[in-house]
Design a protein around this motif. Structure first.
Motif, PDB file in Angstrom:
ATOM      1  N   LEU A 145       0.853  -1.189   0.000  1.00 43.74           N
ATOM      2  CA  LEU A 145       0.000   0.000   0.000  1.00 43.74           C
ATOM      3  C   LEU A 145       0.884   1.233   0.000  1.00 43.74           C
ATOM      4  CD1 LEU A 145      -2.843   1.321   0.436  1.00 43.74           C
ATOM      5  CD2 LEU A 145      -2.427   1.050   2.908  1.00 43.74           C
ATOM      6  N   ARG A 146       0.668   2.134  -0.980  1.00 48.36           N
ATOM      7  CA  ARG A 146       1.508   3.330  -1.086  1.00 48.36           C
ATOM      8  C   ARG A 146       0.664   4.586  -0.931  1.00 48.36           C
ATOM      9  NH1 ARG A 146       6.309   5.556  -2.609  1.00 48.36           N
ATOM     10  NH2 ARG A 146       6.320   7.338  -4.025  1.00 48.36           N
ATOM     11  N   GLY A 147       1.090   5.458  -0.009  1.00 45.02           N
ATOM     12  CA  GLY A 147       0.361   6.692   0.255  1.00 45.02           C
ATOM     13  C   GLY A 147       0.741   7.817  -0.685  1.00 45.02           C
ATOM     14  N   ALA A 148      -0.224   8.694  -0.941  1.00 43.91           N
ATOM     15  CA  ALA A 148      -0.004   9.829  -1.836  1.00 43.91           C
ATOM     16  C   ALA A 148      -0.346  11.162  -1.171  1.00 43.91           C
ATOM     17  CB  ALA A 148      -0.828   9.657  -3.105  1.00 43.91           C
ATOM     18  N   GLY A 149      -0.539  11.140   0.148  1.00 44.13           N
ATOM     19  CA  GLY A 149      -0.826  12.382   0.854  1.00 44.13           C
ATOM     20  C   GLY A 149      -2.298  12.684   1.038  1.00 44.13           C
ATOM     21  N   ASP A 150      -3.166  11.717   0.762  1.00 45.37           N
ATOM     22  CA  ASP A 150      -4.603  11.945   0.906  1.00 45.37           C
ATOM     23  C   ASP A 150      -5.020  11.712   2.355  1.00 45.37           C
ATOM     24  OD1 ASP A 150      -7.312  12.189   0.725  1.00 45.37           O
ATOM     25  OD2 ASP A 150      -7.629  10.414  -0.521  1.00 45.37           O
ATOM     26  N   GLN A 268       6.731  -1.239  -5.947  1.00 40.77           N
ATOM     27  CA  GLN A 268       7.427  -1.320  -7.225  1.00 40.77           C
ATOM     28  C   GLN A 268       6.448  -1.652  -8.342  1.00 40.77           C
ATOM     29  OE1 GLN A 268      10.514  -4.226  -6.623  1.00 40.77           O
ATOM     30  NE2 GLN A 268      11.836  -2.799  -5.509  1.00 40.77           N
ATOM     31  N   GLY A 269       6.758  -1.168  -9.526  1.00 37.86           N
ATOM     32  CA  GLY A 269       5.933  -1.478 -10.687  1.00 37.86           C
ATOM     33  C   GLY A 269       4.612  -0.732 -10.692  1.00 37.86           C
ATOM     34  N   ASP A 270       3.794  -1.071 -11.662  1.00 39.51           N
ATOM     35  CA  ASP A 270       2.489  -0.426 -11.796  1.00 39.51           C
ATOM     36  C   ASP A 270       1.529  -0.915 -10.719  1.00 39.51           C
ATOM     37  OD1 ASP A 270       3.357   0.943 -14.045  1.00 39.51           O
ATOM     38  OD2 ASP A 270       2.698  -0.663 -15.410  1.00 39.51           O
ATOM     39  N   PRO A 271       0.621  -0.070 -10.300  1.00 37.51           N
ATOM     40  CA  PRO A 271      -0.358  -0.511  -9.297  1.00 37.51           C
ATOM     41  C   PRO A 271      -1.355  -1.501  -9.890  1.00 37.51           C
ATOM     42  CG  PRO A 271      -0.861   1.723 -10.035  1.00 37.51           C
ATOM     43  CD  PRO A 271       0.460   1.360 -10.637  1.00 37.51           C
ATOM     44  N   ILE A 272      -1.851  -2.389  -9.057  1.00 33.62           N
ATOM     45  CA  ILE A 272      -2.905  -3.310  -9.502  1.00 33.62           C
ATOM     46  C   ILE A 272      -4.282  -2.768  -9.151  1.00 33.62           C
ATOM     47  CG2 ILE A 272      -1.420  -5.343  -9.418  1.00 33.62           C
ATOM     48  CD1 ILE A 272      -2.777  -6.060  -6.734  1.00 33.62           C
ATOM     49  N   ALA A 273      -4.311  -1.757  -8.291  1.00 33.42           N
ATOM     50  CA  ALA A 273      -5.569  -1.099  -7.936  1.00 33.42           C
ATOM     51  C   ALA A 273      -5.241   0.271  -7.360  1.00 33.42           C
ATOM     52  CB  ALA A 273      -6.361  -1.928  -6.925  1.00 33.42           C
ATOM     53  N   SER A 274      -6.189   1.178  -7.455  1.00 30.53           N
ATOM     54  CA  SER A 274      -5.967   2.522  -6.934  1.00 30.53           C
ATOM     55  C   SER A 274      -7.301   3.180  -6.596  1.00 30.53           C
ATOM     56  CB  SER A 274      -5.211   3.385  -7.943  1.00 30.53           C
ATOM     57  OG  SER A 274      -5.987   3.571  -9.124  1.00 30.53           O
ATOM     58  N   VAL A 275      -7.250   4.190  -5.740  1.00 30.17           N
ATOM     59  CA  VAL A 275      -8.430   4.995  -5.412  1.00 30.17           C
ATOM     60  C   VAL A 275      -8.021   6.464  -5.412  1.00 30.17           C
ATOM     61  CG1 VAL A 275      -9.769   3.285  -4.141  1.00 30.17           C
ATOM     62  CG2 VAL A 275      -7.991   4.568  -2.946  1.00 30.17           C
ATOM     63  N   ASP A 276      -8.906   7.308  -5.918  1.00 30.02           N
ATOM     64  CA  ASP A 276      -8.618   8.732  -6.030  1.00 30.02           C
ATOM     65  C   ASP A 276      -9.334   9.526  -4.948  1.00 30.02           C
ATOM     66  OD1 ASP A 276      -7.087   8.340  -8.285  1.00 30.02           O
ATOM     67  OD2 ASP A 276      -8.722   8.781  -9.684  1.00 30.02           O
ATOM     68  N   SER A 277      -8.662  10.564  -4.492  1.00 27.53           N
ATOM     69  CA  SER A 277      -9.277  11.523  -3.576  1.00 27.53           C
ATOM     70  C   SER A 277     -10.308  12.363  -4.323  1.00 27.53           C
ATOM     71  CB  SER A 277      -8.201  12.453  -3.014  1.00 27.53           C
ATOM     72  OG  SER A 277      -7.786  13.381  -4.016  1.00 27.53           O
ATOM     73  N   PRO A 278     -11.113  13.143  -3.608  1.00 27.77           N
ATOM     74  CA  PRO A 278     -11.912  14.166  -4.278  1.00 27.77           C
ATOM     75  C   PRO A 278     -10.979  15.142  -4.993  1.00 27.77           C
ATOM     76  CG  PRO A 278     -12.646  13.857  -2.017  1.00 27.77           C
ATOM     77  CD  PRO A 278     -11.351  13.115  -2.161  1.00 27.77           C
ATOM     78  N   PRO A 279     -11.493  15.968  -5.896  1.00 26.63           N
ATOM     79  CA  PRO A 279     -10.632  16.927  -6.592  1.00 26.63           C
ATOM     80  C   PRO A 279     -10.030  17.936  -5.630  1.00 26.63           C
ATOM     81  CG  PRO A 279     -12.935  17.385  -7.039  1.00 26.63           C
ATOM     82  CD  PRO A 279     -12.890  16.063  -6.331  1.00 26.63           C
TER      83      PRO A 279
END
Length: 451
Positions: A145-150, A268-279
């Motif tokens: 699981l990789r965080g993006a600051g959301d 590593q590599g491309d994600p197999i799943a992802s979720v986006d924050s609100p804009p």
């Protein structure tokens, strides 16, 4: 500059209409993440007939002498003779209407978030989202699981929330579906918090900020702004690990067997799943309304990373300085992006210029639409309330609050009895100052017939 004035006027007109809508409807539609932790819960506005009856702006400009006259008494009665600074400008023209040490740098507390909002909106744009990802290390059989600051990432879907936020539940279901196609039914869990670097607490932050629940330590991977649950201010000691633990639970619920405890790992590599924050517009509005310190620090780092800087306190501050300079806004010196650091310095004039810049450009409007409204939304929801001497300004004042020990600030907009819109900043760096001591100053502007 006719187009700039037109855009600004339209923005301020929108704010005025929003104020009136709040008064009529008795609730606020701007609390964009209503069910999230410690939301800016709206309160009905009462006894604010003056706002509902506000007339169109007078054709005559406001008189600085009358502005000074209406501010003299509340300033004298505030008990803040030392350490109080202020700047008031005409919302349409930017003309200075009142000055009290407007160019003396002061500790701004959470009004710092106005600068943060403008910086991130300028750098990444209003439609940008933060994407939390899951990666599969086939060799180790590990989902990372990789965080993006959301900081608004949460555990499960709340169908009543608007806008819809990203959830670990949805991410886990995406992972389970992807791995089912590969015939994988057993995994371990890793977590990657490497996007942000440097210290996880800010310059001169007091240890009590975390233990009292003002903020969690700063990380790229966290959920519910590091709270132990949505309905409390108490923070977990290790936000990334707590989020990984919750993710492991959701993977199990999605049908995967999970072995062992989560461990730090590198995605590593491309994600197999992802979720986006609100804009970004919604994230900024949430940050402003709830004064979410973790969201503010994350957005400062997002701006820094987008411009090639470091995802750190220093990187976020540097990115914000560059954006302020690009708009010609001087006297902004930051050590963090939330305003928790007492090392920050911003002048009242700079705070007013920020609000006006945000009103000039459609892509920056979330920095003003996210301003709390008196006796209605966010951190002003419990101020200007019924029974107080300033209740007649309920719904008329929209401002970002700021509070630290011996620091209080309020910066935003207000329209007066003649419909004139003023942009103001009041900052008190005074021993024992409380936020409510500044409320009469903005209320005096609301009562003014100053043309």
């Amino acid at each position: 500059m006719p187009r700039v004035r037109r855009v600004r006027s339209e923005a301020f007109l929108t704010l005025a209409l929003l104020n009136i809508f709040v008064l009529i409807a008795g609730f606020a539609a701007l609390d964009v993440i209503e069910a999230r932790p410690l939301p800016a819960v709206p309160h009905p506005v009462v006894n604010a007939e003056g706002a509902a009856a506000a007339e169109p702006a007078s054709s005559s400009p406001a008189d600085p002498e009358r502005i000074a006259a209406v501010l003299d008494d509340p300033m004298a009665e505030s008990g803040l003779a030392e350490g109080l600074s202020a700047f008031v400008a005409d919302g349409a023209t930017g003309a200075a209407l009142y000055e009290r040490s407007p160019d003396v740098p002061a500790i701004p507390a959470s009004t710092t978030k106005i600068a943060t909002a403008i910086a991130v909106l300028d750098v990444v744009g209003p439609d940008h989202v933060l994407t939390t990802t899951a990666h599969f290390d086939a060799e180790r059989g590990m989902v990372v699981l990789r965080g993006a600051g959301d900081a608004t990432l949460t555990t499960t879907v709340d169908p009543g929330a608007y806008p819809r936020v990203a959830t670990l539940e949805e991410l886990a279901e995406g992972v389970a579906a992807a791995l089912a196609e590969e015939g994988v039914d057993t995994v371990s869990v890793g977590y990657d918090d490497s996007l942000f670097t440097g210290p996880d607490t800010g310059p001169s932050w007091k240890p009590g900020y975390i233990t009292e629940g003002s903020t969690a330590s700063v990380h790229a991977l966290m959920h519910d702004s590091g709270r132990i649950s949505r309905d409390t201010s108490v923070r977990v000691p290790d936000p990334p690990r707590a989020t990984a633990d919750e993710f492991a639970k959701r993977l199990k619920e999605a049908g995967l067997a999970v072995e062992g405890d989560p461990a730090e790992a590198t995605a590593q590599g491309d994600p197999i799943a992802s979720v986006d924050s609100p804009p970004m517009t919604a994230l900024v509005e949430h940050m402003m309304l709830a004064s979410d310190n973790n969201m503010a620090e994350a957005l400062g780092r997002v701006a820094a990373l987008e411009t090639g800087g470091e995802g750190s306190f220093a990187g976020g501050a540097e990115a914000t300085h560059r954006v302020m300079e690009s708009y010609g806004i001087e006297d902004v010196e930051l050590a963090d992006n939330s305003g928790l650091s007492p090392e920050n310095r911003i002048t009242p004039r700079a705070l007013v210029e920020m609000v006006r810049v945000a009103a000039d450009r459609a892509d920056l409007h979330a920095a003003v639409s996210g301003l709390p409204t008196s006796n209605s939304t966010g951190t002003l929801g419990n101020r200007y309330t019924e029974g107080t001497a300033v209740n007649d300004a309920a719904g008329l004042v929209r401002g970002k609050t700021g509070t630290l020990n011996d620091v209080s600030a309020l910066a935003g907009t207000v329209h007066d009895a003649e419909g004139n819109m003023f942009v103001f900043a009041f900052v008190a760096n005074s021993p024992g100052v409380q936020g409510f001591q500044l409320d009469p100053l903005a209320a005096a502007l609301a009562r003014c017939g100053c043309s």
